[in-house]
Write an enzyme that holds these catalytic residues in place. Structure first.
Site, PDB file in Angstrom:
ATOM      1  N   HIS B 294       7.544   1.064  14.758  1.00 54.31           N
ATOM      2  CA  HIS B 294       6.312   1.046  13.938  1.00 54.31           C
ATOM      3  C   HIS B 294       6.643   0.137  12.529  1.00 54.31           C
ATOM      4  CE1 HIS B 294       2.225   1.152  12.721  1.00 54.31           C
ATOM      5  NE2 HIS B 294       2.254   1.926  11.825  1.00 54.31           N
ATOM      6  N   HIS B 331       2.042  -6.651   8.890  1.00 55.82           N
ATOM      7  CA  HIS B 331       1.481  -5.721   9.556  1.00 55.82           C
ATOM      8  C   HIS B 331      -0.071  -6.014   9.819  1.00 55.82           C
ATOM      9  CE1 HIS B 331      -0.006  -1.853  10.712  1.00 55.82           C
ATOM     10  NE2 HIS B 331       0.620  -1.076   9.740  1.00 55.82           N
ATOM     11  N   PHE B 390      -2.459   5.910  10.012  1.00 62.87           N
ATOM     12  CA  PHE B 390      -3.044   6.524   9.145  1.00 62.87           C
ATOM     13  C   PHE B 390      -3.938   7.448   9.938  1.00 62.87           C
ATOM     14  CE2 PHE B 390      -2.928   4.113   4.814  1.00 62.87           C
ATOM     15  CZ  PHE B 390      -1.491   4.410   4.815  1.00 62.87           C
TER      16      PHE B 390
END
Lengths: 86, 402
Positions: B294, B331, B390
């Protein structure tokens, strides 16, 4: 209200405390201000004093904005007001 | 359970406007992050991003289509076209009934919202374009793909912030694996590089102003990107029977939830997702040759992810190659797992291990082989790709060379 009183009010609100529980020597850690509350404090300070605070949550200690105590935050904010309102 | 393979891939992102140019850029360690260009960018503190430069919607779509397609839909359609063309599939009625589209996105038609809020609030207009709703809805991209190719199977959009693409591709994988679908068009798309999109992220104070440096001791935050990557997932027997070129096989998928914090990652949740993906794939930690991390370049993610990889892989973590390609393409939030699957496929298919660029000083808290700065050629059999969103939503896919 002085800069110090305003900052104590902002931090106290984020820490769910009364302003009387916050002193200039208090650290954010002692007051239980976590990383998210800290980002909210910085936002409230910028809104209250109409300044830009150099702060990156990735490395809070790297910035010139000293958050080690209420007193250090007050000094840093006074410096930013002087620099940015000049 | 049926075997599931990938028979097509397509993309448009800051590194390239198709798969070939994107993989070429990755193998060269190129950086697609540059100065942002859009309205009111001068009012932002963060002015860099992985933006698709020299993009003209008119080169791809008619005026009527552009009226209906937010950029996130445009990117998804461009990527889907490339992927479906590569697969060689056509969709006669019987196959169309068993083919669907599952895409990930976090912001959906955010640019459409941004422009129209500006129009009604700032410019004081009292009338908006009739297609604002069909442009901005999060399922618009998936629906337009289904309409263009006449796909009547299950289609929907998954929103799990930065894990949206991986969750979407996991659903597509499960549908074929279980026999519900023959073919699925899947991946993700994002177009958050507009004033409101970046301004919102600025507020969180986790963005870097000067570059994306995953796993580097000097890292100071994430940098956003935009674009899409779309894949054709297909039942192995179906692909084999028609003599399709198989890019890679999907062998496992796992999802976990941290159930702890809305922004802070959890080592336990991430490690558990990795471990379960390996178990689902029926492989051991020693089998894993590459992990597409990630790797957001925030202080918290990279430290936590490296610890999670150590926890899940044990001693095998000492030798596995781990890279974050976000340093190159940024991202892409809900679309990021898609672009990162391209790198994961290239690792098992061609042995091209994409590097973690912008790496200058090792961080003792990220003490893995992060493939710093230069791509490697190394044959591997199994790779995994991580996405940790998140909200504590984790999704990990495992691939094998065919």
């Amino acid at each position: 209200m002085s800069v110090e009183d305003k900052i104590i009010a902002i931090v106290a609100e984020q820490a769910f405390l009364e302003p009387s529980d916050v002193s200039p020597s208090s650290t954010l850690e002692e007051l239980g201000v976590d990383s998210m509350a800290l980002v909210e404090c910085i936002f409230s300070i910028e809104e209250e004093f109409d300044i830009q605070v150099p702060f990156n949550a990735n490395d809070p200690k790297a910035s010139s904005f000293d958050i080690s105590s209420i007193k250090s935050i007050v000094t840093a904010v006074e410096d930013l007001i002087a620099a940015q309102k000049a | 359970m049926r075997r599931v393979v990938i028979t097509g891939q397509g993309t448009i992102n800051a590194l390239g406007k198709d798969v070939k140019s994107t993989l070429g850029a990755m193998s060269n360690g190129a950086c697609g992050i540059d100065t942002l260009e859009f309205a009111n960018v001068d009012r932002l503190n963060v002015s860099i991003g992985g933006q698709i430069k020299d993009y003209r919607a008119e080169d791809h779509f008619s005026r009527q289509e552009i009226g209906l397609y937010d950029p996130f839909t445009q990117f998804a359609l461009i990527a889907a076209k490339e992927a479906i063309a590569q697969s060689g599939l056509e969709f006669p009625e019987e196959l169309a009934t068993h083919t669907g589209v599952i895409l990930g996105t976090a912001g959906g038609g955010l640019t459409t919202q941004d422009e129209n809020y500006r129009s009604v609030y700032e410019d004081g207009k009292n009338r908006v374009h009739p297609f604002v709703v069909p442009r901005l809805m999060n399922n618009a991209a998936a629906s337009h793909i289904s309409m263009i190719y006449g796909l009547n199977g299950p289609s929907f959009t998954v929103a799990s912030a930065c894990a949206s693409s991986n969750h979407a591709m996991g659903q597509a994988y499960h549908m074929i694996r279980s026999g519900m679908s023959e073919v699925m068009i899947t991946g993700g798309s994002e177009s958050m590089l507009c004033f409101g999109g970046i301004k919102a992220w600025e507020g969180l104070r986790v963005m870097s102003k000067d570059g994306c440096r995953p796993f580097c001791a000097t890292r100071n935050g994430m940098v956003q990107g935009e674009g899409a990557a779309v894949f054709v997932f297909e039942d192995y027997e179906h692909a084999k029977a028609r003599g399709a070129d198989i890019l890679a096989e999907l062998i496992g998928f796992a999802m976990t939830s941290d159930a702890s914090d809305i922004v802070m990652p959890s080592q336990k949740g991430a490690a558990s997702a990795i471990r379960r993906a390996l178990r689902d794939a029926n492989v051991s930690p020693e089998d894993v040759g590459y992990i597409n991390a990630h790797g957001t370049a925030t202080a918290a993610n990279d430290r936590t992810e490296c610890a999670a990889i150590r926890e899940a892989l044990g001693a095998a973590a000492d030798t596995v190659m781990v890279s974050s390609t976000k340093a190159m393409h940024g991202h892409l939030i809900g679309g990021t797992g898609g672009v990162e699957l391209l790198a994961t496929i290239a690792a098992v298919k061609d042995g091209m291990i994409a590097p973690t660029i912008n790496h200058s000083i090792a961080d003792p808290e990220c003490n893995l082989d992060v493939v710093p700065n230069t791509a490697r050629q190394q044959k591997i059999n199994v790779a995994i790709t991580n996405a940790f969103a998140f909200g504590g939503l984790n999704a990990v896919l495992a691939l094998r060379k065919v």
